[in-house]
Design an enzyme around this catalytic site. Structure first.
Site, PDB file in Angstrom:
ATOM      1  N   ALA A   1     -15.537  -2.923  10.117  1.00  0.00           N
ATOM      2  CA  ALA A   1     -14.563  -3.968  10.412  1.00  0.00           C
ATOM      3  C   ALA A   1     -14.606  -4.445  11.863  1.00  0.00           C
ATOM      4  O   ALA A   1     -13.666  -5.083  12.333  1.00  0.00           O
ATOM      5  CB  ALA A   1     -13.161  -3.457  10.062  1.00  0.00           C
TER       6      ALA A   1
ATOM      7  N   ASN B   1     -12.722   5.071  11.053  1.00  0.00           N
ATOM      8  CA  ASN B   1     -14.084   4.600  10.805  1.00  0.00           C
ATOM      9  C   ASN B   1     -14.595   3.703  11.928  1.00  0.00           C
ATOM     10  O   ASN B   1     -15.739   3.819  12.359  1.00  0.00           O
ATOM     11  CB  ASN B   1     -14.150   3.865   9.462  1.00  0.00           C
ATOM     12  CG  ASN B   1     -13.904   4.820   8.309  1.00  0.00           C
ATOM     13  OD1 ASN B   1     -14.611   5.800   8.153  1.00  0.00           O
ATOM     14  ND2 ASN B   1     -12.870   4.548   7.515  1.00  0.00           N
TER      15      ASN B   1
ATOM     16  N   HIS C   1      -9.522  -5.984  16.039  1.00  0.00           N
ATOM     17  CA  HIS C   1     -10.239  -4.988  16.837  1.00  0.00           C
ATOM     18  C   HIS C   1     -10.979  -5.726  17.944  1.00  0.00           C
ATOM     19  O   HIS C   1     -11.732  -6.667  17.667  1.00  0.00           O
ATOM     20  CB  HIS C   1     -11.284  -4.239  15.996  1.00  0.00           C
ATOM     21  CG  HIS C   1     -10.707  -3.437  14.879  1.00  0.00           C
ATOM     22  ND1 HIS C   1      -9.936  -2.319  15.074  1.00  0.00           N
ATOM     23  CD2 HIS C   1     -10.818  -3.579  13.544  1.00  0.00           C
ATOM     24  CE1 HIS C   1      -9.593  -1.813  13.891  1.00  0.00           C
ATOM     25  NE2 HIS C   1     -10.111  -2.567  12.952  1.00  0.00           N
TER      26      HIS C   1
HETATM   27  N1  LIG Z   1     -16.734   1.945   7.869  1.00  0.00           N
HETATM   28  C1  LIG Z   1     -15.661   1.156   7.791  1.00  0.00           C
HETATM   29  O1  LIG Z   1     -15.437   0.257   8.622  1.00  0.00           O
HETATM   30  C2  LIG Z   1     -14.697   1.332   6.665  1.00  0.00           C
HETATM   31  C3  LIG Z   1     -13.723   0.352   6.403  1.00  0.00           C
HETATM   32  C4  LIG Z   1     -12.863   0.536   5.318  1.00  0.00           C
HETATM   33  C5  LIG Z   1     -12.933   1.712   4.576  1.00  0.00           C
HETATM   34  N2  LIG Z   1     -13.861   2.655   4.900  1.00  0.00           N
HETATM   35  C6  LIG Z   1     -13.957   3.907   4.147  1.00  0.00           C
HETATM   36  O2  LIG Z   1     -14.745   3.704   2.987  1.00  0.00           O
HETATM   37  C7  LIG Z   1     -14.270   4.538   1.925  1.00  0.00           C
HETATM   38  C8  LIG Z   1     -13.993   3.675   0.682  1.00  0.00           C
HETATM   39  O3  LIG Z   1     -13.023   2.702   0.994  1.00  0.00           O
HETATM   40  P1  LIG Z   1     -12.365   1.792  -0.158  1.00  0.00           P
HETATM   41  O4  LIG Z   1     -11.509   0.799   0.526  1.00  0.00           O
HETATM   42  O5  LIG Z   1     -13.409   1.337  -1.105  1.00  0.00           O
HETATM   43  O6  LIG Z   1     -11.430   2.897  -0.872  1.00  0.00           O
HETATM   44  P2  LIG Z   1     -10.810   2.867  -2.349  1.00  0.00           P
HETATM   45  O7  LIG Z   1      -9.661   3.812  -2.289  1.00  0.00           O
HETATM   46  O8  LIG Z   1     -10.592   1.485  -2.810  1.00  0.00           O
HETATM   47  O9  LIG Z   1     -11.971   3.517  -3.267  1.00  0.00           O
HETATM   48  C9  LIG Z   1     -12.443   4.829  -3.115  1.00  0.00           C
HETATM   49  C10 LIG Z   1     -12.992   5.293  -4.462  1.00  0.00           C
HETATM   50  O10 LIG Z   1     -13.700   6.515  -4.258  1.00  0.00           O
HETATM   51  C11 LIG Z   1     -13.311   7.458  -5.244  1.00  0.00           C
HETATM   52  N3  LIG Z   1     -13.482   8.793  -4.686  1.00  0.00           N
HETATM   53  C12 LIG Z   1     -12.725   9.421  -3.751  1.00  0.00           C
HETATM   54  N4  LIG Z   1     -13.211  10.628  -3.479  1.00  0.00           N
HETATM   55  C13 LIG Z   1     -14.319  10.788  -4.255  1.00  0.00           C
HETATM   56  C14 LIG Z   1     -15.255  11.833  -4.425  1.00  0.00           C
HETATM   57  N5  LIG Z   1     -15.149  12.978  -3.748  1.00  0.00           N
HETATM   58  N6  LIG Z   1     -16.270  11.650  -5.300  1.00  0.00           N
HETATM   59  C15 LIG Z   1     -16.384  10.500  -6.005  1.00  0.00           C
HETATM   60  N7  LIG Z   1     -15.521   9.466  -5.890  1.00  0.00           N
HETATM   61  C16 LIG Z   1     -14.498   9.609  -5.026  1.00  0.00           C
HETATM   62  C17 LIG Z   1     -11.882   7.122  -5.575  1.00  0.00           C
HETATM   63  O11 LIG Z   1     -11.533   7.611  -6.870  1.00  0.00           O
HETATM   64  C18 LIG Z   1     -11.883   5.596  -5.480  1.00  0.00           C
HETATM   65  O12 LIG Z   1     -12.196   4.994  -6.741  1.00  0.00           O
HETATM   66  C19 LIG Z   1     -13.018   5.260   2.456  1.00  0.00           C
HETATM   67  O13 LIG Z   1     -13.355   6.562   2.909  1.00  0.00           O
HETATM   68  C20 LIG Z   1     -12.606   4.400   3.644  1.00  0.00           C
HETATM   69  O14 LIG Z   1     -11.962   5.160   4.663  1.00  0.00           O
HETATM   70  C21 LIG Z   1     -14.746   2.471   5.899  1.00  0.00           C
END
Ligand SMILES: NC(=O)c1ccc[n+]([C@@H]2O[C@H](COP(=O)([O-])OP(=O)(O)OC[C@H]3O[C@@H](n4cnc5c(N)ncnc54)[C@H](O)[C@@H]3O)[C@@H](O)[C@H]2O)c1
Length: 254
Positions: free
Chosen positions: A120, A176, A206
């Site tokens: 982001a 993140n 940000h």
């Molecule tokens: N790098 C970045 O800038 C950034 C930005 C936003 C989110 N993220 C991260 O990316 C990840 C996903 O974000 P999102 O918005 O898609 O979340 P989300 O909650 O919409 O989806 C996450 C999915 O992963 C599944 N899940 C959770 N733990 C699991 C496991 N151990 N094994 C298999 N499946 C699992 C959940 O059931 C859910 O369906 C999060 O960890 C979030 O913190 C990173």
């Protein structure tokens, strides 16, 4: 090329839909601990199969982690031991120095890569290049509406000032962005973070500020939320899809 996706939530869905439209990608393997999530996504794709991670690993070229920090701890070593490239979205997991060093060691040994999308924020490319010479100071200023921090301030208030390592302990939702910026530049202990609650703010913004031998860098992003998960910025999904294109395309930009 075949793709594995661990985590079929907001970002996993965006990545899978983009991959479904890319000719170079033949099969997309989906896994989620929540079966409904993988089934829902499967029903929206043309070339997807649902399989546990250990069953799809031999058949994929690249794996996306779009799930959780726990998923990185569980699956990242397996993916890299299988010699497959890994794209990690839950970059905050890499604050754990032992985990990060272990993943680097396995990747080196098995000649595969760990990709960290810029997420982001913008300006990560500039920070990474500037870091090749002396980079004196890197600061991340994150501004949110007080309500999204669970506060009720009626004027702009700095709620945290310190290094990235301490910031994520108090504000794990910033984790993140702070992790990616720290890893691109001067590390978790030297990257400074300011978190501001501002009632004027309607988005999550940000701003990255840095200076060094290269000159001065200012990069600012105002994020729209992901339509499927208001806690995620839509740009995070786009940066993940961009990494996929980077892997596929012969011309590498940045
Ligand atoms: N790098 C970045 O800038 C950034 C930005 C936003 C989110 N993220 C991260 O990316 C990840 C996903 O974000 P999102 O918005 O898609 O979340 P989300 O909650 O919409 O989806 C996450 C999915 O992963 C599944 N899940 C959770 N733990 C699991 C496991 N151990 N094994 C298999 N499946 C699992 C959940 O059931 C859910 O369906 C999060 O960890 C979030 O913190 C990173």
């Amino acid at each position: 090329m075949n793709l594995g996706i661990i985590g079929c939530g907001a970002i996993g869905t965006d990545v899978a839909k983009a991959a479904d439209a890319i000719n170079d990608i033949k099969t997309i393997y989906l896994y989620d601990i929540d079966e409904h999530a993988s089934q829902k996504l499967h029903s929206q794709l043309k070339k997807a199969e649902i399989k546990p991670v250990d069953e799809f690993l031999t058949d994929v070229d690249v794996v996306f982690e779009t799930a959780s920090q726990q998923a990185v701890e569980t699956y990242a070593p397996l993916v890299l031991q299988a010699g497959k490239d890994l794209i990690i979205m839950s970059i905050g997991s890499l604050f754990n120095d032992d985990l990060r060093k272990n993943l680097e060691t396995i990747a080196r040994k098995n000649k595969c890569k760990i990709h960290l999308p810029s997420g982001a924020v913008c300006g990560i490319d500039g920070i990474f290049a500037a870091h090749m010479e002396s980079l004196d100071k890197v600061t991340l200023v994150t501004t949110k509406n007080p309500a999204s921090l669970g506060k009720n301030y009626d004027k702009r208030t700095v709620v945290f000032e310190g290094n990235a390592r301490d910031a994520v302990k108090q504000f794990p939702k910033n984790i993140n962005v702070a992790a990616c910026l720290s890893l691109a530049g001067v590390g978790f202990d030297k990257t400074m973070v300011q978190i501001v609650a501002d009632p004027v703010e309607t988005r999550i913004s940000h701003k990255i500020l840095a200076h060094g031998k290269f000159g001065r860098l200012r990069a600012e992003m105002e994020n729209m939320p992901n339509p499927n998960n208001p806690k995620s910025s839509y740009m995070a999904s786009l940066s993940a899809i961009a990494i996929l294109h980077r892997i596929i395309n012969p011309i590498q930009i940045g």
